[in-house]
Design a protein around this motif. Sequence first.
Motif, short mmCIF file in Angstrom:
data_model
loop_
_atom_site.label_atom_id
_atom_site.label_comp_id
_atom_site.label_asym_id
_atom_site.label_seq_id
_atom_site.Cartn_x
_atom_site.Cartn_y
_atom_site.Cartn_z
N PHE A 1 1.76 9.68 2.48
CA PHE A 1 2.27 9.15 1.30
C PHE A 1 1.15 8.49 0.47
CE2 PHE A 1 3.66 5.47 -1.31
CZ PHE A 1 4.83 5.93 -1.75
N PHE A 2 -0.02 7.80 0.95
CA PHE A 2 -1.08 7.31 -0.01
C PHE A 2 -1.89 8.19 -0.53
CE2 PHE A 2 -5.27 5.24 -0.24
CZ PHE A 2 -4.69 3.97 -1.09
N ARG A 3 -1.85 9.45 0.07
CA ARG A 3 -3.02 10.48 -0.54
C ARG A 3 -2.03 11.13 -1.77
NH1 ARG A 3 -4.14 12.15 4.87
NH2 ARG A 3 -2.40 13.81 4.55
N ASN A 4 -0.68 11.17 -1.54
CA ASN A 4 0.15 11.94 -2.51
C ASN A 4 1.02 10.95 -3.69
OD1 ASN A 4 0.10 14.94 -1.81
ND2 ASN A 4 0.15 13.67 0.01
N LYS A 5 0.55 9.65 -3.48
CA LYS A 5 1.44 8.55 -4.08
C LYS A 5 1.29 8.69 -5.66
CE LYS A 5 1.87 3.70 -4.51
NZ LYS A 5 1.11 2.23 -3.88
N ARG B 1 0.91 -1.12 0.03
CA ARG B 1 -0.17 0.05 0.05
C ARG B 1 0.85 1.22 0.01
NH1 ARG B 1 -2.64 3.40 3.94
NH2 ARG B 1 -4.58 4.23 3.12
N THR B 2 1.83 1.20 0.77
CA THR B 2 2.62 2.47 0.96
C THR B 2 3.97 2.13 0.53
OG1 THR B 2 3.49 1.85 3.21
CG2 THR B 2 1.36 3.05 3.03
N MET C 1 9.77 10.20 6.36
CA MET C 1 9.45 11.67 6.23
C MET C 1 7.99 11.59 6.43
SD MET C 1 12.17 12.89 3.68
CE MET C 1 11.63 14.76 3.76
N LEU C 2 7.15 10.79 5.74
CA LEU C 2 5.77 10.93 5.73
C LEU C 2 4.94 9.85 6.59
CD1 LEU C 2 5.32 11.58 1.92
CD2 LEU C 2 5.36 13.31 3.74
#
Length: 971
Positions: free
Chosen positions: A793-797, A575-576, A787-788
């Motif tokens: 991360f998932f929102r901005n992947k 996922r991440t 850092m995230l």
Amino acid sequence: PECFRMDHIKAISAVKDANMDLHMNLQSQLPDGRYVLTFLRPGAQPGRLLELVEDLPWNQNSEGYLPLSRVQVFSAQDGSLSLSMFVYGEERTGDIDVKVTGSRILKYAEAVQNGDYSDDKRNPEPSDLFDTDKIIEYLHQCSETYITRSDPRRFLKQRVLFDKVSGTEGIAVSIEESTMDDEHAAEGRYWIDIAVANSLPQVALENSARLLFQHKFDVVRAHLDMVSDGYNGNVTLLRLLVCPTDKEAENEETFRLLKQEIKRSKWLDPTTMKLVFERYPWLGISRGEIITAFCSLMHPVMGKENPLAYSKANIFEAVTKERYIAHSASITDLFLDRFNPNEPMSDEELDARSEQLRKKIDGSVEDTTASELLNKMIDIVKHTLRTNIYLADRYSLGLRLDPKIMVGKGEHRELPYGVLFAHGRRFNAYHVRFRDISRGGLRLVTPQSSEQHALESARQYDECYGLAFAQQLKNKDIPEGGSKAVNLIDVVGLSNDAKNFVVRKSVKAFTDTILDLIVETQHSRKHMVDLLGKKEVLYLGPDEQVIPEDINWIVKRAACRGYDTPNAFMSSKPRTGINHKEFGVTSEGVNVYLDVALRRTLGIDPTKNSFTIKMTGGPDGDVAGNELKILIREYGKNVKIVGIADHSGCAEDPNGLDHDEIIRLVNISKSISHFDDSKLGVNGVVHRVDTEEGVKARNGMHNRLKADAFVPAGGRPNTINIHNYKQFLAEDGSPSSSLIVEGANLFITAEARQALFEDAGVVIVKDSSANKGGVITSSYEICAAMMLTEEEFFRNKKAIVEEVLAKLRNLARMEATLLFREFENYGGSLPHVSQVISNAINTATDALSIALENLSKEDREVLLPLFRSHLPPTLADLAFDRIHDKVPEQYIKNAIASCLASKMVYKEGTKFIEAQPMDKLANVALKYIEKEREIAALKEALSDVDMPESEKSTILELLDAGGARTALNLF
């Protein structure tokens, strides 16, 4: 069922009526389809349970494997007869009303919670686990048979043990004296309850029975049940009524040792168990485990001196001969004393005792092979810097080694920074790295025959070293150095189910052992002697045979064990993470090198001209599948893919294989053997490995077919080597392809690369350049994980992935441009130039890392924009202000150093670096970045100057090309 009882009564009656010691076996089937094997045996012979379990069918070595789900063993009170029942097949859960079926248990649990049994110590104490809601929830995980046949007191006792191991890979053991209120109880009998998480139940039973027999206990009664543990598999619950066959065994020390050894048994290699249980019981588990570990560790080093004398089997046989086992035991004692956390051995005492042992060996061991091996074992002790030998709950034996121990006689190659070795149940594993902070993949190797396993064992360390060194060369653009882990797993003779089980277990054991050796906790400080004296940081990534289930477990385990940045410990998280196959990251870089190489060496513009490609690695592969998609995406009809070979066969067509059919196979992740024959051209053919002819055609395709370029994007290391490279050439000496771009690691040996260039002028883009896109992506993923948050991360992947792809293509193009520029200007083979570039960047990085240690914090802060510009913009915008809170300082330092080094080399070339004295290189680099800032300011000022645009443009280009270098007065 009642019918079974009647069958048993009839069988017992038959035995009694015959008045003979009859052995009777019965096989029955339950209404739900499970099989029941019943064994009637005369008497109550010690070791009877072990004997029966060893001979059971449907074990992990059987293709018709069935899970053992329940065991009941009974002995007659007068000792005249034993009855043992083994139930195979999974019993379904969840289809019963547990409040009704488990009413006795619920009633008893309520009484315990109310304190009704507080005066009777035989009963469990009140616990949150026994609350009604929690007991009902637990009952839903249990089978109906287990619920209905369990004594409530026993059930709650085992519930406590289950909780201790749930969600883990652990073992919990409880031993209590039997009381007169217990059914069939008698003085001198003990109940041993064992909970084993996620184990093959038959193996757990066999190990426990063997240990009890070894410690002189007979199993009078036995119960085995399975309870679901959700995502973690099952927990095997054993309840054994035992009595000592020797009164001397009935003491506190024996029970303490028994508990310890039961916990270790899950992770012991079968070779170790045979050594200590069958051959030398006096040796003990710890000594036996050290001996088998040292034998495995010696094989890749000693085997190069004499493959026959130092085969794996011969090494083990030599050091465990009856004449020499005492010497081996003395060496293990040396190891145990050296790392005894209560009183560690000093260097001086180690030297003195080592010398004494060597003298004894020289004076009493006449066999030269055995003498060499025993002395090597002493060397291993002296080169071990950390070990987890004294950690009670370890999964395997781990050593942090001084890499010098792995250097063979006459070898001269770069020494790694560190080597980790793990020896466990059915596996041996190495982790090799070339910098303090390193990153590299975890590769699983599972040979299918004993002969192939022996070959892989002999070359395991060299393969791991070679892959790590290649990683070090390709990691030049990122903060992490190169590393690799290779886990060699023995699955020979196992069923498919058992093989998968053993492989997943080996991943867990190896990973947990790495964490033992690198994570410092209060517990580890108490139980481990640290002769290294440094904190170690490393990151893993998935390689061959590692699956998402492994990745998720590794990250969770790293968090559980206290690793500083658990989400960064393993890349490609479902996922991440940034899945390499999903986004084709490695192939994006490979194709950049192919594009540049076609233009610079063959004069082919692939966007305008037709060209031919052959490839190893199938449509279902990561690098190969994505490269096929990219070729068709970027070049359309211009690219003619004339051949594809993978594990299943090969497809060939001189006019090019059908693009739509290739994409279909890529999209459904199918191998090349699934290519639709009707899509072939007139001269096309598909060879499949189900025939001898097909195997031969597949194995030779990469040599046989002619194409403009060959892209090895899959296949085993050393496929083309110095002994067979001429097969790549035609009879007239011309190559079947004049350009090779290595998408796969180590497909061609260094010697073969050089020979192909010298003999036939083959231009080869080396793996450490061509396929670096994967490691760059993983490095960015590590940064993002530090850092995230996962949600950030998932929102901005999507944005981050697009920026990562753009950055890796840019880094690939910069290196490819420099690679061919220096190849054309200075000559030599392309692989040599590739290594020169990697060495130049790594040399500058290492020099800068040392120099940055001596800079003030303020001076280092001035350089932080280098790291920021290296990151994907979205990641930098979101979290660069957290850098000092979230990222280790050593990592930041390495990031600044690698960014500056690669920037300088790609712009100025390798000769610029080579021309600088080593002691001044770091200073030059730091001044270089100062001058770059000055040039940037000058360019900004020039942009507003009123002058002809053509002249201004020329001045700006000159400043950009050599301004910083000129300002340094370095030419």
